[in-house]
Design a protein around this motif. Sequence first.
Motif: not given
Length: 192
Positions: A113-127
């Motif tokens: 009945q539905a589709v789930v989609l999207g994006s990973v916009n950030q995946s990092e280690a920040i200081r």
Amino acid sequence: MWKLRDWNWFVCLLPLLGVLACAGALRPTQFANPNFDFAFVETVAVLPLENHSRDRQAGVRATRLLITELLASGAIDVVEPGQVQAALDRIGGSGTTPGTEQILELGKTLGVQAVVLGSVNQSEAIRAGSLLIPAVTLDVHMVETETGATVWAATHTEKGGGLSARLLGTGAEPISQTTRRCVQAILQTLVQ
């Protein structure tokens, strides 16, 4: 040298510091179509999340965690990723964000009945001083498969390594744990 009395004050202040640290955290931004009956959605297809970060495994990691957390909620059934990929390959939507017609076709092909989609916009280690703190930003939405309309969307940024890690220098949590908490925060806006 610390005295026992000084230590007691420190221990009493820890909960207050924890509350103050959480007070600055952003909640997920969300949209839910008020005219859509979410009870209609029994089964969804989760498409592989696009990866816009430098972390090569971020999209795969977030997609798998999203599927697991959706299933764990007990609210929605999820089509197996292999079936979704086979359907995407058949309709020519593999590797690109599917258009409305492709989403409608996925609905028919997979019986969802539905589709789930999207994006990973950030995946990092920040200081943060001398520490590296994991940070994950996800943008996820649900499109119903009768008209191709977006009925729900949410975005959230989660940072790992709480206040105690920063104050005590104990280090940060793994990026997978931060991703999982980000997914959970997003899904709380959908599955209530």
